[in-house]
Scaffold this active site. Structure first.
Site, PDB file in Angstrom:
ATOM      1  N   ILE A 211       0.833  -1.201   0.000  1.00 32.59           N
ATOM      2  CA  ILE A 211       0.000   0.000   0.000  1.00 32.59           C
ATOM      3  C   ILE A 211       0.866   1.248   0.000  1.00 32.59           C
ATOM      4  CG2 ILE A 211      -1.642   1.327   1.369  1.00 32.59           C
ATOM      5  CD1 ILE A 211      -2.903  -1.389   2.189  1.00 32.59           C
ATOM      6  N   ALA A 293      -3.999   3.414   8.135  1.00 30.53           N
ATOM      7  CA  ALA A 293      -3.498   2.147   8.678  1.00 30.53           C
ATOM      8  C   ALA A 293      -4.387   1.657   9.816  1.00 30.53           C
ATOM      9  CB  ALA A 293      -2.049   2.329   9.134  1.00 30.53           C
ATOM     10  N   ARG A 294      -4.079   2.054  11.053  1.00 31.21           N
ATOM     11  CA  ARG A 294      -4.871   1.693  12.221  1.00 31.21           C
ATOM     12  C   ARG A 294      -4.946   2.890  13.155  1.00 31.21           C
ATOM     13  NH1 ARG A 294      -6.858  -1.667   9.700  1.00 31.21           N
ATOM     14  NH2 ARG A 294      -7.156  -3.888  10.162  1.00 31.21           N
ATOM     15  N   ASP A 318      -8.839   7.938   8.054  1.00 32.10           N
ATOM     16  CA  ASP A 318      -9.796   6.887   7.713  1.00 32.10           C
ATOM     17  C   ASP A 318     -10.086   6.015   8.922  1.00 32.10           C
ATOM     18  OD1 ASP A 318     -11.350   5.130   5.940  1.00 32.10           O
ATOM     19  OD2 ASP A 318      -9.699   3.707   6.232  1.00 32.10           O
ATOM     20  N   GLU A 323     -12.828   2.791  17.402  1.00 35.46           N
ATOM     21  CA  GLU A 323     -13.924   2.525  16.462  1.00 35.46           C
ATOM     22  C   GLU A 323     -14.963   1.584  17.084  1.00 35.46           C
ATOM     23  OE1 GLU A 323     -12.203   1.079  12.837  1.00 35.46           O
ATOM     24  OE2 GLU A 323     -10.989   2.869  12.560  1.00 35.46           O
ATOM     25  N   HIS A 341     -13.417   4.183   8.237  1.00 37.98           N
ATOM     26  CA  HIS A 341     -12.598   2.997   7.979  1.00 37.98           C
ATOM     27  C   HIS A 341     -13.069   2.311   6.700  1.00 37.98           C
ATOM     28  CE1 HIS A 341     -10.015  -0.272  10.141  1.00 37.98           C
ATOM     29  NE2 HIS A 341      -9.813  -0.274   8.830  1.00 37.98           N
TER      30      HIS A 341
END
Length: 384
Positions: A211, A293-294, A318, A323, A341
């Site tokens: 990515i 990513a996270r 994102d 979450e 996400h």
């Protein structure tokens, strides 16, 4: 990633078949047209029915006896494992990131209940922070993700977020959507004084995997950004492929942060926060942050302070630390673009997740660990 996906009609692809919980390919009963169940090793299909790669699923059913768990919760799943409901299954298949995970995190408690025969877990999605891949490896189980299937979608979303940071897209969008003439005029008249073109600025990518590499290609070739990167090892061959030049490699994260006009996080979450107060102190003043990513890679309280102080001038996120809850202070800022996400959410990603999982299982059956396509824990794998 979100469960929402484009419709087949939107994508121009054929519609998925309707769910069929009585199909001989997904039931535990045997069928002479597929071989007898006794001659095939068993795998667990976690979650929903296949939607796209039906022919390949038929092939999978010829080689494996496929058992289904559907939307089984954690406690029921644990009890089924204790009872050996599915016998000595050899693998697990989770084709979608938003289903088949109802049993929660794959931690030591859950992994310890797997039979010794379970040698492969092929799952959708790029991230694997919800599964203890080291403990799976100690159990003798290869974990395979599907990162390559969503590379294009995630990289495209990263470009959107990069541009939103440079061009104040959230401010303009929210002002227009408000239908307020005053807000419209405010954005129309004042945005130009605080926005910039990305051309010629330095894009710092943390994690130059598939990515990260694709983001670098798109940003450097389409927007003439100069790319620098930091990773656990230097990737000189990838540097040459991307024509980055000898100054692209940053041996430390601090070095990258000090050079970058925009920082993109494209690295797995390894259990520790990557950016907090100390790291934001290394940013160029007014630099931008993009995270595809996270969410747990970023200390959101420290990010709020950095945004308040102008250390970070804009952000595109994102992913989020808690979450599905989004930090309200971050979300209300007109210099921050927030998504749900969904960077990797596309029909093409779904198709690829399904396919790659099955290809990993079929490759393993034919050649063992040499046949798997996208393993992430072979370095720790306990071998007999």
């Amino acid at each position: 990633m979100s469960s929402a996906t484009p419709t087949p009609q939107d994508s121009g692809l054929p519609p998925p078949a309707a769910p069929n919980k009585t199909s001989p390919l997904v039931a535990s009963s045997s069928s002479s047209s597929i071989n007898t169940s006794e001659s095939r090793p068993t795998i667990l299909h976690l979650g929903d029915d296949i939607r796209w790669n039906h022919e390949l699923y038929v092939e999978l059913g010829k080689k494996f006896k496929i058992e289904r768990t559907y939307s089984m919760g954690r406690e029921e799943f644990k009890q089924a494992l204790k009872e050996k409901r599915w016998g000595d299954f050899v693998g697990m298949y989770r084709p979608f990131w938003n289903t088949g995970g109802e049993m929660g995190n794959w931690d030591k408690e859950l992994i310890s209940l797997l039979p010794p025969s379970c040698k492969i877990y092929a799952s959708a999605g790029a991230g694997f922070d919800w599964v203890d891949t080291r403990t799976l490896a100690a159990h003798g189980t290869i974990y395979c993700n599907s990162a390559s299937a969503c590379t294009e979608s995630v990289a495209d979303a990263a470009i959107v977020l990069i541009l939103s940071c440079y061009r104040a897209i959230p401010w303009s969008f929210l002002a227009a959507r408000s239908c307020s003439p005053a807000q419209f005029q405010d954005a129309n008249q004042n945005i130009a004084a605080v926005t910039h073109n990305p051309n010629g600025s330095v894009l710092g990518i943390v994690g130059l995997g598939r990515i990260g590499k694709r983001i670098a290609e798109k940003a450097s070739r389409a927007f003439e950004m100069r790319v620098v990167y930091h990773d656990v090892v230097r990737m000189e061959e990838r540097e040459r492929e991307l024509e980055l030049g000898g100054e692209a490699w940053c041996a430390s994260l601090d070095e990258l942060l000090g050079k970058s006009d925009c920082v993109v996080l494209a690295t797995p979450f390894a259990g520790e926060t990557l950016l907090s107060t100390r790291e934001f102190g290394q940013f160029k003043r007014g630099a931008r942050l993009v995270n595809i990513a996270r969410g747990k890679l970023v200390d959101e309280e420290a990010l709020n302070r950095a945004l308040d102080e102008g250390v970070v001038s804009a952000a595109g996120l994102d992913v989020h630390a808690d979450e599905p809850r989004v930090d309200a202070r971050i979300a209300e800022r007109r210099n921050v673009m927030v998504l749900c996400h969904t960077a990797g959410a596309s029909v093409e990603s779904h198709i690829g997740f399904e396919r790659l999982g099955m290809e990993n299982l079929l490759g393993w059956l034919e050649k063992g660990e040499k046949g798997v396509i996208s393993p992430v824990n072979l370095q720790w794998l306990k071998r007999e």
